[in-house]
Design a protein around this motif. Sequence first.
Motif, short mmCIF file in Angstrom:
data_model
loop_
_atom_site.label_atom_id
_atom_site.label_comp_id
_atom_site.label_asym_id
_atom_site.label_seq_id
_atom_site.Cartn_x
_atom_site.Cartn_y
_atom_site.Cartn_z
N MET A 1 23.80 -0.94 -39.29
CA MET A 1 24.93 -1.57 -38.62
C MET A 1 26.18 -0.74 -38.84
O MET A 1 26.43 -0.26 -39.94
CB MET A 1 25.14 -2.97 -39.18
N LEU A 2 26.95 -0.60 -37.81
CA LEU A 2 28.19 0.17 -37.89
C LEU A 2 29.33 -0.69 -38.40
O LEU A 2 29.46 -1.86 -38.05
CB LEU A 2 28.55 0.71 -36.50
N ASN A 3 30.20 -0.09 -39.22
CA ASN A 3 31.40 -0.79 -39.66
C ASN A 3 32.32 -0.99 -38.47
O ASN A 3 32.45 -0.13 -37.61
CB ASN A 3 32.12 0.02 -40.73
N GLY A 4 32.97 -2.14 -38.39
CA GLY A 4 33.88 -2.43 -37.31
C GLY A 4 33.19 -2.92 -36.05
O GLY A 4 33.85 -3.27 -35.09
N ALA A 5 31.87 -2.98 -36.05
CA ALA A 5 31.12 -3.37 -34.87
C ALA A 5 30.99 -4.89 -34.78
O ALA A 5 31.03 -5.59 -35.78
CB ALA A 5 29.73 -2.73 -34.89
N VAL A 6 30.83 -5.38 -33.55
CA VAL A 6 30.53 -6.79 -33.31
C VAL A 6 29.03 -6.99 -33.58
O VAL A 6 28.21 -6.20 -33.11
CB VAL A 6 30.87 -7.18 -31.86
N LEU A 7 28.70 -8.05 -34.31
CA LEU A 7 27.29 -8.33 -34.57
C LEU A 7 26.60 -8.77 -33.29
O LEU A 7 27.14 -9.59 -32.53
CB LEU A 7 27.15 -9.44 -35.62
N ASP A 8 25.42 -8.24 -33.06
CA ASP A 8 24.64 -8.61 -31.88
C ASP A 8 23.68 -9.76 -32.23
O ASP A 8 23.60 -10.21 -33.37
CB ASP A 8 23.88 -7.41 -31.32
N ARG A 9 22.98 -10.22 -31.21
CA ARG A 9 22.06 -11.35 -31.33
C ARG A 9 21.08 -11.18 -32.49
O ARG A 9 20.89 -12.09 -33.29
CB ARG A 9 21.30 -11.51 -30.01
N ASP A 10 20.44 -10.02 -32.60
CA ASP A 10 19.43 -9.81 -33.63
C ASP A 10 20.02 -9.86 -35.03
O ASP A 10 19.41 -10.44 -35.94
CB ASP A 10 18.71 -8.47 -33.41
N ASN A 11 21.19 -9.27 -35.22
CA ASN A 11 21.82 -9.30 -36.54
C ASN A 11 22.31 -10.69 -36.91
O ASN A 11 22.23 -11.10 -38.07
CB ASN A 11 22.96 -8.28 -36.61
N ILE A 12 22.80 -11.45 -35.93
CA ILE A 12 23.23 -12.83 -36.20
C ILE A 12 22.02 -13.65 -36.63
O ILE A 12 22.06 -14.35 -37.65
CB ILE A 12 23.92 -13.44 -34.97
N ARG A 13 20.94 -13.56 -35.87
CA ARG A 13 19.73 -14.32 -36.22
C ARG A 13 19.24 -13.94 -37.62
O ARG A 13 18.85 -14.81 -38.41
CB ARG A 13 18.63 -14.07 -35.19
N ARG A 14 19.25 -12.66 -37.94
CA ARG A 14 18.79 -12.21 -39.26
C ARG A 14 19.65 -12.80 -40.37
O ARG A 14 19.14 -13.28 -41.38
CB ARG A 14 18.80 -10.68 -39.32
N LEU A 15 20.99 -12.78 -40.19
CA LEU A 15 21.88 -13.30 -41.22
C LEU A 15 21.85 -14.83 -41.33
O LEU A 15 22.23 -15.39 -42.35
CB LEU A 15 23.31 -12.81 -40.98
N VAL A 16 21.39 -15.49 -40.27
CA VAL A 16 21.22 -16.95 -40.32
C VAL A 16 19.89 -17.31 -40.98
O VAL A 16 19.82 -18.18 -41.85
CB VAL A 16 21.30 -17.56 -38.90
N GLN A 38 24.00 -16.09 -28.78
CA GLN A 38 24.31 -15.37 -27.55
C GLN A 38 24.23 -13.86 -27.82
O GLN A 38 24.08 -13.45 -28.95
CB GLN A 38 25.70 -15.77 -27.05
N PRO A 39 24.35 -13.02 -26.80
CA PRO A 39 24.27 -11.57 -27.03
C PRO A 39 25.28 -11.05 -28.06
O PRO A 39 25.01 -10.07 -28.75
CB PRO A 39 24.53 -10.98 -25.65
N SER A 40 26.46 -11.70 -28.18
CA SER A 40 27.46 -11.19 -29.12
C SER A 40 28.14 -12.31 -29.92
O SER A 40 29.28 -12.18 -30.32
CB SER A 40 28.53 -10.38 -28.38
N GLY A 41 27.44 -13.40 -30.15
CA GLY A 41 28.03 -14.49 -30.93
C GLY A 41 27.09 -15.66 -31.03
O GLY A 41 25.93 -15.59 -30.63
N ILE A 42 27.61 -16.75 -31.58
CA ILE A 42 26.82 -17.98 -31.69
C ILE A 42 27.69 -19.15 -31.26
O ILE A 42 28.86 -19.24 -31.64
CB ILE A 42 26.27 -18.16 -33.13
N ASP A 43 27.11 -20.02 -30.45
CA ASP A 43 27.83 -21.19 -29.97
C ASP A 43 27.88 -22.26 -31.05
O ASP A 43 26.89 -22.50 -31.75
CB ASP A 43 27.13 -21.79 -28.74
N PHE A 44 29.04 -22.91 -31.17
CA PHE A 44 29.24 -24.02 -32.09
C PHE A 44 29.33 -25.30 -31.27
O PHE A 44 29.78 -25.29 -30.13
CB PHE A 44 30.51 -23.81 -32.92
N ARG A 45 28.92 -26.41 -31.90
CA ARG A 45 28.85 -27.70 -31.22
C ARG A 45 29.90 -28.67 -31.78
O ARG A 45 30.36 -28.53 -32.89
CB ARG A 45 27.45 -28.31 -31.39
#
Length: 177
Positions: A1-16, A38-45
């Motif tokens: 993962m690059l520093n300063g980068a937006v986390l993508d779907r796969d990295n978000i899922r992994r960290l969750v 989502q491709p660049s985030g996660i929806d909150f309810r």
Amino acid sequence: MLNGAVLDRDNIRRLVLSPPEGQLPLVEGWASLDEQVQPSGIDFRILRIDRLLTAGRMGVNADDRTLSATETVGFGSDGWIFLEAGSYLVTCCEIVNMPLDLMALAQPRSSLLRSGVSLPTAVWDPGYRGRSQALLMVQNPAGYHVQQYARFMQMVFFRLSNPAPEGYSGRYQDERP
């Protein structure tokens, strides 16, 4: 993962689902990662909506800060509520556990904007933990209908160029467990 980068779907899922040893899951309390990530985030309810009742106060010192008093606006037996034009505090279903190498920003889902509803948010600092809130501003003079547990905002995570030496330690740490 690059520093300063937006986390993508796969990295978000992994960290969750599989956070690094010694870290809590990035987000807890989600209902469906297939729907929420989502491709660049996660929806909150939406868990709860409160109406603002009094003036708040912001001074130079933390002791000079007073939050507005609120009252919970109950959802109907069908899970829906009608909100008149005005400002409301929304509490999220999800709990965020920010590691020291991430920060986050959140934006409204576009359906809100297309109906005259905005969602000002703040910064989620490295080290913050809690059940977050956002300001829901119904600007449509006709009002807005909202269903409990609806996805209303997308949180986007940014990798810091260097991990923070220490995390957030303000008054909102571990809020609303």
